[in-house]
Design a protein around this motif. Structure first.
Motif, PDB file in Angstrom:
ATOM      1  N   ASP A 237     -14.404 -10.969  -1.875  1.00 53.08           N
ATOM      2  CA  ASP A 237     -13.448  -9.865  -1.882  1.00 53.08           C
ATOM      3  C   ASP A 237     -13.659  -9.051  -3.158  1.00 53.08           C
ATOM      4  O   ASP A 237     -13.294  -9.495  -4.247  1.00 53.08           O
ATOM      5  CB  ASP A 237     -12.026 -10.418  -1.827  1.00 53.08           C
ATOM      6  CG  ASP A 237     -10.966  -9.325  -1.834  1.00 53.08           C
ATOM      7  OD1 ASP A 237     -11.322  -8.139  -1.961  1.00 53.08           O
ATOM      8  OD2 ASP A 237      -9.771  -9.661  -1.725  1.00 53.08           O
ATOM      9  N   PRO A 238     -14.241  -7.859  -3.079  1.00 46.64           N
ATOM     10  CA  PRO A 238     -14.529  -7.075  -4.286  1.00 46.64           C
ATOM     11  C   PRO A 238     -13.284  -6.534  -4.967  1.00 46.64           C
ATOM     12  O   PRO A 238     -13.366  -6.058  -6.107  1.00 46.64           O
ATOM     13  CB  PRO A 238     -15.405  -5.938  -3.749  1.00 46.64           C
ATOM     14  CG  PRO A 238     -15.003  -5.786  -2.317  1.00 46.64           C
ATOM     15  CD  PRO A 238     -14.667  -7.165  -1.844  1.00 46.64           C
ATOM     16  N   THR A 239     -12.125  -6.610  -4.299  1.00 45.51           N
ATOM     17  CA  THR A 239     -10.892  -6.088  -4.890  1.00 45.51           C
ATOM     18  C   THR A 239     -10.119  -7.147  -5.666  1.00 45.51           C
ATOM     19  O   THR A 239      -9.102  -6.835  -6.276  1.00 45.51           O
ATOM     20  CB  THR A 239      -9.975  -5.522  -3.790  1.00 45.51           C
ATOM     21  OG1 THR A 239      -9.467  -6.594  -2.981  1.00 45.51           O
ATOM     22  CG2 THR A 239     -10.728  -4.544  -2.901  1.00 45.51           C
ATOM     23  N   SER A 240     -10.574  -8.399  -5.610  1.00 43.45           N
ATOM     24  CA  SER A 240      -9.845  -9.494  -6.246  1.00 43.45           C
ATOM     25  C   SER A 240     -10.631 -10.040  -7.425  1.00 43.45           C
ATOM     26  O   SER A 240     -11.711 -10.608  -7.259  1.00 43.45           O
ATOM     27  CB  SER A 240      -9.575 -10.613  -5.235  1.00 43.45           C
ATOM     28  OG  SER A 240      -8.930 -11.708  -5.844  1.00 43.45           O
ATOM     29  N   GLU A 241     -10.082  -9.911  -8.617  1.00 47.05           N
ATOM     30  CA  GLU A 241     -10.749 -10.421  -9.816  1.00 47.05           C
ATOM     31  C   GLU A 241     -10.508 -11.913  -9.994  1.00 47.05           C
ATOM     32  O   GLU A 241     -11.410 -12.654 -10.389  1.00 47.05           O
ATOM     33  CB  GLU A 241     -10.261  -9.665 -11.058  1.00 47.05           C
ATOM     34  CG  GLU A 241     -10.633  -8.194 -11.084  1.00 47.05           C
ATOM     35  CD  GLU A 241     -10.180  -7.509 -12.352  1.00 47.05           C
ATOM     36  OE1 GLU A 241      -9.621  -8.209 -13.238  1.00 47.05           O
ATOM     37  OE2 GLU A 241     -10.367  -6.281 -12.473  1.00 47.05           O
ATOM     38  N   PRO A 244     -12.155 -14.054  -6.106  1.00 50.98           N
ATOM     39  CA  PRO A 244     -13.073 -13.238  -5.303  1.00 50.98           C
ATOM     40  C   PRO A 244     -13.565 -13.941  -4.050  1.00 50.98           C
ATOM     41  O   PRO A 244     -13.902 -13.278  -3.066  1.00 50.98           O
ATOM     42  CB  PRO A 244     -14.228 -12.962  -6.272  1.00 50.98           C
ATOM     43  CG  PRO A 244     -14.176 -14.082  -7.261  1.00 50.98           C
ATOM     44  CD  PRO A 244     -12.732 -14.419  -7.417  1.00 50.98           C
ATOM     45  N   PHE A 270      -7.749  -5.372   4.969  1.00 46.74           N
ATOM     46  CA  PHE A 270      -8.709  -4.268   4.959  1.00 46.74           C
ATOM     47  C   PHE A 270      -8.685  -3.560   6.307  1.00 46.74           C
ATOM     48  O   PHE A 270      -8.802  -4.198   7.355  1.00 46.74           O
ATOM     49  CB  PHE A 270     -10.127  -4.787   4.692  1.00 46.74           C
ATOM     50  CG  PHE A 270     -10.272  -5.545   3.412  1.00 46.74           C
ATOM     51  CD1 PHE A 270     -10.564  -4.893   2.224  1.00 46.74           C
ATOM     52  CD2 PHE A 270     -10.109  -6.920   3.400  1.00 46.74           C
ATOM     53  CE1 PHE A 270     -10.693  -5.602   1.043  1.00 46.74           C
ATOM     54  CE2 PHE A 270     -10.240  -7.641   2.225  1.00 46.74           C
ATOM     55  CZ  PHE A 270     -10.531  -6.979   1.042  1.00 46.74           C
ATOM     56  N   ASP A 275      -4.113  -0.970   2.136  1.00 43.16           N
ATOM     57  CA  ASP A 275      -4.466  -0.325   0.866  1.00 43.16           C
ATOM     58  C   ASP A 275      -5.972  -0.157   0.722  1.00 43.16           C
ATOM     59  O   ASP A 275      -6.441   0.788   0.085  1.00 43.16           O
ATOM     60  CB  ASP A 275      -3.920  -1.140  -0.309  1.00 43.16           C
ATOM     61  CG  ASP A 275      -2.401  -1.118  -0.389  1.00 43.16           C
ATOM     62  OD1 ASP A 275      -1.804  -0.164   0.155  1.00 43.16           O
ATOM     63  OD2 ASP A 275      -1.819  -2.042  -0.977  1.00 43.16           O
ATOM     64  N   GLU A 276      -6.734  -1.101   1.262  1.00 41.53           N
ATOM     65  CA  GLU A 276      -8.194  -1.041   1.212  1.00 41.53           C
ATOM     66  C   GLU A 276      -8.727  -0.859   2.632  1.00 41.53           C
ATOM     67  O   GLU A 276      -8.242  -1.491   3.578  1.00 41.53           O
ATOM     68  CB  GLU A 276      -8.771  -2.320   0.598  1.00 41.53           C
ATOM     69  CG  GLU A 276      -8.298  -2.593  -0.822  1.00 41.53           C
ATOM     70  CD  GLU A 276      -8.860  -1.598  -1.827  1.00 41.53           C
ATOM     71  OE1 GLU A 276      -9.912  -0.994  -1.529  1.00 41.53           O
ATOM     72  OE2 GLU A 276      -8.250  -1.439  -2.905  1.00 41.53           O
ATOM     73  N   GLN A 280     -14.889  -6.794   4.683  1.00 39.46           N
ATOM     74  CA  GLN A 280     -16.072  -7.527   4.258  1.00 39.46           C
ATOM     75  C   GLN A 280     -16.559  -8.513   5.310  1.00 39.46           C
ATOM     76  O   GLN A 280     -17.742  -8.873   5.332  1.00 39.46           O
ATOM     77  CB  GLN A 280     -15.772  -8.289   2.957  1.00 39.46           C
ATOM     78  CG  GLN A 280     -15.211  -7.432   1.847  1.00 39.46           C
ATOM     79  CD  GLN A 280     -16.127  -6.281   1.464  1.00 39.46           C
ATOM     80  OE1 GLN A 280     -17.314  -6.497   1.216  1.00 39.46           O
ATOM     81  NE2 GLN A 280     -15.592  -5.061   1.423  1.00 39.46           N
TER      82      GLN A 280
END
Length: 424
Positions: A237-241, A244, A270, A275-276, A280
């Motif tokens: 998940d590129p939106t989760s730091e 991920p 997604f 929001d996104e 993925q």
């Protein structure tokens, strides 16, 4: 829905379908919609006494009892269950997911609250309820607790302690997938992700989903025959730091052979209305249980904390999960664009919805598909996201606070499966 549960009577809609395959569509000359669904009828579902069922969240500490059935999840509501005046009541609570049409015209429906499997007559009355092994049943404070922390829309601040069960199915992660053998003798149900004690509910540990296999030769007395582990895929998940790596929880399964099944695994958060916008992982994959360990035993099932994996989702020694293979990717923009659709980008009607939750197969030859060619249908869930909704027989007006209007979407793929496959 997205803003809280409602006293919505569970139901089965029937549609007629018209499909005209278009093999000439291109990105530069996309096809208009070529699949048409026309509403035909609705069957309302009731408990054994003919009282309406409900989609309201189940009570945390009680249920309803009927002759020859286990304790059923039930919701106690005030007023009419929509936040309006009424006499109040208590109804069997069902978060319906999988659907199988039985050979005698009755319906098997899997549920997330119990998580149970129900059988309804062709007139909509509850006939049978399958309670899974004790390890599947959600437990809070040492007792069975069917609540899923999904308070009603008229009481959004209702608090559940603890929020997550201590064992059993995770909130809203019950028996999401349901399918049957073509002869109607065997039923299969798969949890959406891992049970609490098997690594759930957190990412990336909730990978070990459990598959239950029941004999339904006597539909009034189903019996558990076997049980297997299906290890779900993980995506980035590129939106989760912080987390991920996440699990692509499954939304449906479909029988292919006695050991092979289609499985719809996908990401969450997604797509259209989210929001996104760029998903993925949206796949219909295949898993095979021919070499998997049958874990249907008291050690793994009879106790509330009966586990098959560590808290980090590592399978116990000696347990072999089903073989899992990637198969069909929804998110290929070069294919979607041929029909005016896409994954990612602006929030408009061409963007794929978030929740894809169904699989159906139709032979291309219109017969038994002996050549291995099938159309795969999949339809999305719109989560009641609309600005023009009506419930309770049209008496209750509903508008989602997101501001979005989400139509259900449908995709059809043409695939080649091995000869000898006989989907249900």
């Amino acid at each position: 829905n997205t803003q809280g549960t409602l006293n919505y009577q569970n139901r089965i809609h029937t549609f007629s379908i018209s499909f005209t395959p278009n093999t000439k569509a291109t990105v530069s000359s996309p096809s208009p919609p070529n699949l048409s669904l026309i509403y035909q009828s609705t069957l309302l579902l009731t408990d054994p006494k003919g009282n309406p069922t409900t989609g309201l969240e189940a009570d945390p500490t009680s249920g309803l009892s009927f002759n020859n059935l286990p304790l059923l999840p039930a919701a106690t509501f005030v007023g009419n269950g929509f936040g309006e005046p009424g006499p109040g009541g208590k109804s069997v609570s069902i978060d319906a997911e999988g659907l199988v049409l039985a050979r005698d015209g009755s319906y098997w429906i899997s549920d997330e609250y119990g998580p149970y499997i129900y059988r309804f007559s062709r007139s909509g009355k509850l006939l049978t309820a399958i309670q899974p092994p004790r390890a599947f049943l959600p437990t809070r404070n040492g007792s069975i607790s069917f609540s899923a922390d999904s308070p009603p829309i008229y009481d959004p601040d209702r608090t559940l302690i603890p929020t997550d069960p201590e064992s059993g199915r995770s909130n809203n992660q019950g028996l999401e997938g349901l399918t049957a053998s073509p002869d109607g003798k065997t039923l299969y149900a798969l949890t959406q992700s891992a049970l609490i004690q098997d690594g759930g509910p957190d990412n990336p540990f909730r990978r070990q989903s459990r598959l239950l296999q029941y004999s339904i030769q006597n539909p009034n007395k189903p019996t558990l025959e076997k049980e297997y582990v299906v290890t779900l895929p993980v995506y980035t998940d590129p939106t989760s730091e912080n987390t991920p790596k996440k699990v692509a929880a499954q939304s449906e399964i479909h029988y292919l052979t006695p050991t092979q099944f289609l499985i719809l695994s996908r990401d969450s958060g997604f797509g259209r209305g989210q929001d996104e916008s760029e998903s993925q992982y949206r796949h219909i994959d295949i898993f095979d249980i021919s070499s998997a360990t049958n874990i249907a035993s008291p050690d793994f099932n009879n106790a509330p904390d009966g586990s098959i994996a560590s808290s980090e989702g590592e399978l116990d020694a000696g347990i072999t999960a089903a073989t899992y293979c990637s198969f069909l990717d929804f998110n290929v923009n070069s294919e979607l664009a041929k029909f005016g659709l896409r994954n990612g980008g602006s929030q408009d009607a061409g963007l794929l919805n978030e929740k894809w939750e169904s699989i159906a197969l139709v032979p291309v030859d219109g017969k038994r598909g002996k050549d291995g060619e099938f159309f795969v249908f999949s339809v999305s869930d719109n989560d009641f996201i609309t600005q023009d909704g009506f419930l309770n027989g049209g008496k209750y007006r509903y508008s989602d606070e997101s501001g979005f209007d989400l139509d259900n979407q449908a995709l059809v793929f043409k695939v080649k499966l091995p000869k000898g496959v006989d989907p249900s």
